[in-house]
Design a protein around this motif. Structure first.
Motif, PDB file in Angstrom:
ATOM      1  N   VAL A  12       0.860  -1.182   0.000  1.00 41.04           N
ATOM      2  CA  VAL A  12       0.000   0.000   0.000  1.00 41.04           C
ATOM      3  C   VAL A  12       0.894   1.229   0.000  1.00 41.04           C
ATOM      4  O   VAL A  12       1.686   1.422   0.917  1.00 41.04           O
ATOM      5  CB  VAL A  12      -0.930   0.027   1.233  1.00 41.04           C
ATOM      6  CG1 VAL A  12      -1.856   1.224   1.172  1.00 41.04           C
ATOM      7  CG2 VAL A  12      -1.735  -1.251   1.329  1.00 41.04           C
ATOM      8  N   SER A  13       0.771   2.052  -1.030  1.00 48.61           N
ATOM      9  CA  SER A  13       1.639   3.225  -1.117  1.00 48.61           C
ATOM     10  C   SER A  13       0.841   4.428  -1.603  1.00 48.61           C
ATOM     11  O   SER A  13      -0.101   4.298  -2.385  1.00 48.61           O
ATOM     12  CB  SER A  13       2.816   2.962  -2.059  1.00 48.61           C
ATOM     13  OG  SER A  13       2.356   2.707  -3.370  1.00 48.61           O
ATOM     14  N   HIS A  14       1.234   5.580  -1.112  1.00 48.97           N
ATOM     15  CA  HIS A  14       0.633   6.847  -1.532  1.00 48.97           C
ATOM     16  C   HIS A  14       1.484   7.949  -0.923  1.00 48.97           C
ATOM     17  O   HIS A  14       2.014   7.816   0.178  1.00 48.97           O
ATOM     18  CB  HIS A  14      -0.817   6.956  -1.035  1.00 48.97           C
ATOM     19  CG  HIS A  14      -1.600   8.041  -1.706  1.00 48.97           C
ATOM     20  ND1 HIS A  14      -1.507   9.365  -1.330  1.00 48.97           N
ATOM     21  CD2 HIS A  14      -2.498   8.005  -2.717  1.00 48.97           C
ATOM     22  CE1 HIS A  14      -2.318  10.086  -2.087  1.00 48.97           C
ATOM     23  NE2 HIS A  14      -2.929   9.293  -2.940  1.00 48.97           N
ATOM     24  N   GLU A  15       1.597   9.056  -1.629  1.00 49.33           N
ATOM     25  CA  GLU A  15       2.422  10.153  -1.122  1.00 49.33           C
ATOM     26  C   GLU A  15       1.933  10.663   0.229  1.00 49.33           C
ATOM     27  O   GLU A  15       2.733  11.077   1.082  1.00 49.33           O
ATOM     28  CB  GLU A  15       2.443  11.299  -2.128  1.00 49.33           C
ATOM     29  CG  GLU A  15       1.076  11.900  -2.429  1.00 49.33           C
ATOM     30  CD  GLU A  15       1.126  12.954  -3.529  1.00 49.33           C
ATOM     31  OE1 GLU A  15       1.446  14.109  -3.203  1.00 49.33           O
ATOM     32  OE2 GLU A  15       0.864  12.602  -4.689  1.00 49.33           O
ATOM     33  N   ASP A  18       3.293   8.553   3.086  1.00 50.26           N
ATOM     34  CA  ASP A  18       4.686   8.890   3.401  1.00 50.26           C
ATOM     35  C   ASP A  18       4.759  10.145   4.272  1.00 50.26           C
ATOM     36  O   ASP A  18       5.537  10.204   5.233  1.00 50.26           O
ATOM     37  CB  ASP A  18       5.477   9.115   2.110  1.00 50.26           C
ATOM     38  CG  ASP A  18       5.599   7.846   1.271  1.00 50.26           C
ATOM     39  OD1 ASP A  18       5.486   6.746   1.850  1.00 50.26           O
ATOM     40  OD2 ASP A  18       5.789   7.967   0.043  1.00 50.26           O
ATOM     41  N   LEU A  56      -7.833  12.717   0.929  1.00 49.60           N
ATOM     42  CA  LEU A  56      -7.680  11.372   0.370  1.00 49.60           C
ATOM     43  C   LEU A  56      -8.919  10.884  -0.366  1.00 49.60           C
ATOM     44  O   LEU A  56      -8.832  10.357  -1.477  1.00 49.60           O
ATOM     45  CB  LEU A  56      -7.283  10.378   1.465  1.00 49.60           C
ATOM     46  CG  LEU A  56      -5.797  10.370   1.845  1.00 49.60           C
ATOM     47  CD1 LEU A  56      -5.553   9.469   3.035  1.00 49.60           C
ATOM     48  CD2 LEU A  56      -4.945   9.927   0.654  1.00 49.60           C
ATOM     49  N   TYR A  65      -7.882  13.565  -3.834  1.00 54.16           N
ATOM     50  CA  TYR A  65      -7.116  12.514  -4.495  1.00 54.16           C
ATOM     51  C   TYR A  65      -8.002  11.399  -5.057  1.00 54.16           C
ATOM     52  O   TYR A  65      -7.577  10.678  -5.958  1.00 54.16           O
ATOM     53  CB  TYR A  65      -6.134  11.877  -3.504  1.00 54.16           C
ATOM     54  CG  TYR A  65      -4.989  12.763  -3.089  1.00 54.16           C
ATOM     55  CD1 TYR A  65      -3.867  12.924  -3.892  1.00 54.16           C
ATOM     56  CD2 TYR A  65      -5.007  13.426  -1.863  1.00 54.16           C
ATOM     57  CE1 TYR A  65      -2.799  13.719  -3.500  1.00 54.16           C
ATOM     58  CE2 TYR A  65      -3.948  14.230  -1.460  1.00 54.16           C
ATOM     59  CZ  TYR A  65      -2.850  14.371  -2.283  1.00 54.16           C
ATOM     60  OH  TYR A  65      -1.801  15.164  -1.885  1.00 54.16           O
ATOM     61  N   ALA A  67      -8.459   8.652  -3.594  1.00 50.05           N
ATOM     62  CA  ALA A  67      -7.582   7.500  -3.367  1.00 50.05           C
ATOM     63  C   ALA A  67      -8.401   6.255  -3.071  1.00 50.05           C
ATOM     64  O   ALA A  67      -9.567   6.324  -2.655  1.00 50.05           O
ATOM     65  CB  ALA A  67      -6.631   7.790  -2.201  1.00 50.05           C
ATOM     66  N   ASP A  68      -7.795   5.094  -3.273  1.00 45.15           N
ATOM     67  CA  ASP A  68      -8.452   3.843  -2.906  1.00 45.15           C
ATOM     68  C   ASP A  68      -8.797   3.862  -1.425  1.00 45.15           C
ATOM     69  O   ASP A  68      -8.074   4.433  -0.606  1.00 45.15           O
ATOM     70  CB  ASP A  68      -7.534   2.650  -3.190  1.00 45.15           C
ATOM     71  CG  ASP A  68      -7.383   2.373  -4.680  1.00 45.15           C
ATOM     72  OD1 ASP A  68      -8.130   2.967  -5.476  1.00 45.15           O
ATOM     73  OD2 ASP A  68      -6.505   1.565  -5.041  1.00 45.15           O
ATOM     74  N   VAL A  71      -6.100   2.909   1.067  1.00 45.97           N
ATOM     75  CA  VAL A  71      -5.121   3.953   1.383  1.00 45.97           C
ATOM     76  C   VAL A  71      -5.645   4.826   2.520  1.00 45.97           C
ATOM     77  O   VAL A  71      -4.923   5.139   3.475  1.00 45.97           O
ATOM     78  CB  VAL A  71      -4.818   4.807   0.133  1.00 45.97           C
ATOM     79  CG1 VAL A  71      -3.972   6.023   0.507  1.00 45.97           C
ATOM     80  CG2 VAL A  71      -4.107   3.979  -0.925  1.00 45.97           C
TER      81      VAL A  71
END
Length: 398
Positions: A12-15, A18, A56, A65, A67-68, A71
């Motif tokens: 699982v990645s997203h800016e 981080d 998000l 975003y 986003a999923d 996330v």
């Protein structure tokens, strides 16, 4: 060696994730101050906004975003692993941007038209009602437990719509502007002290029709906001999205408690016996038991979220088998996490009782979160059983 939290986040990645990871130490340092303030520390909210957390699941038309969902939930979990109250409020307030996306476009304009960073709190339990009048819907009531309300300028409240004869004709979410309600500061509690979950008081507020969303429309997938916001995430079932929003920070608390407990036990010497805890084989067994339950809680939660979203992306609709399983696993995730925290707390020694110990905070806050209606296991299990036996599912929260 990776922490339990780090080892569970692979894939699982997203800016934004981080950026949030870089904030966690600060959230930990301010956890006690958040409790003392009886609301999320303002700096935490400021940093979450700057990191993009609240964007998000906000529609792209408003700078979000989209986003999923995994996330979003991963972000909320990680925040709660550092500061339970901040994670609880972030999860709840954050998901409201998803909910507003289902409202008519005019409602979104009302809230985000001048400032897309505006936040919304909520209290969905039917503690008030709107009555149909010649002028429109007039809303009255007192809604409890509006987490994060001090950091919001709008609120969602739930309740029935009554006709002129006080007969219920619909059940809806009402979007109420900041000048139409008051916050009654009543939040003096044993757990989740820093959530500021105060009462919302509404008196004779006239609610325009475009700020009203029927739960029936959400259940049927006919919410007006879907005309413009067509990302598959907005077609996710409310009965999965909202309960998972409640369980996720509790699972996050379990991850945080585990990592703190592991470090605590590595160097701990039992005062009564003069022996190192890490030399006790039973301490290792308890660690493994807790880790297994925490992992299982998260894996099941996210399995269902992923499967529902993938099904929608492929043009399908989550059926009752999947939706009742999601609810079953959601309440089990909460209970597994609380049981794991309890096991860790019981085996951390007397120093875990100190106010400075995050272990006691995780224990108090997780048990406080358990009393939320979305964590009522019996109703979720009955719905699952009804579906398994081919009966009609009677609970609307699926």
């Amino acid at each position: 060696m990776a922490t339990l939290l780090e080892s569970s986040s692979s894939g699982v990645s997203h800016e934004v994730l981080d950026r949030i990871d870089a904030l966690l130490d600060g959230f930990r340092e301010r956890a006690q101050e958040t409790e003392d303030l009886r609301k999320v520390h303002p700096k935490n909210i400021e940093e979450l906004e700057e990191a993009g957390f609240f964007k998000l699941v906000q529609p792209k038309q408003w700078g979000g975003y989209e986003a999923d969902m995994e996330v979003f939930y991963t972000a909320a979990r990680n925040i709660a692993s550092a500061c339970p109250s901040t994670g609880w409020c972030a999860s709840i307030v954050g998901i409201h941007n998803w909910h507003l996306a289902l409202f008519p476009q005019q409602a979104q304009e009302d809230v985000w038209g001048e400032d897309p960073n505006v936040r919304i709190s909520s209290s969905y339990a039917p503690m008030g009602a709107a009555k149909k009048t010649d002028k429109g819907l007039v809303l009255n009531g007192r809604w409890s437990w509006s987490s994060g309300c001090q950091h919001a300028t709008w609120v969602f409240v739930g309740g029935p719509v009554l006709d002129e004869n006080d007969k219920m004709i619909d059940f809806c979410t009402f979007l109420v502007a900041g000048d139409q309600y008051e916050i009654d500061d009543v939040w003096h509690v044993a757990g989740l002290k820093g959530t500021g979950s105060n009462d919302i008081v509404v008196s004779d507020a006239l609610i325009p029709s475009h700020r009203v969303l029927s739960f029936g429309d959400m259940g049927k997938g006919t919410s007006p906001g879907l005309e413009r916001n067509d990302n598959p995430i907005y077609k996710m079932p409310w009965g999965t999205v909202h309960p998972t929003t409640i369980s996720t920070p509790i699972v996050g608390m379990a991850f945080g408690c585990y990592d703190v407990h592991r470090e605590h036990q590595r160097d701990r010497v039992r005062a009564a016996f003069g022996t190192k805890v890490k030399d006790d084989p039973f301490a290792k067994v308890r660690l493994a038991e807790a880790a297994g339950d925490i992992d299982a809680a998260w894996l099941q939660l996210m399995r269902n979220v992923r499967e529902e979203q993938a099904l929608i992306e492929g043009g399908g609709t989550p059926d009752m088998d999947l939706r009742t399983r999601a609810r079953r696993d959601q309440v089990r995730a909460t209970q597994r996490s609380i049981d794991a925290i309890g096991l860790l707390f019981q085996n951390s020694g007397a120093r875990a009782l100190q106010d400075t110990s995050p272990i006691q905070r995780f224990w108090r806050d997780a048990n406080a979160g358990r009393v939320h209606a979305a964590n009522e296991a019996t109703k979720a299990f009955i719905s699952y059983g009804q579906n398994e036996f081919g009966e009609k599912v009677t609970d609307s929260m699926v």
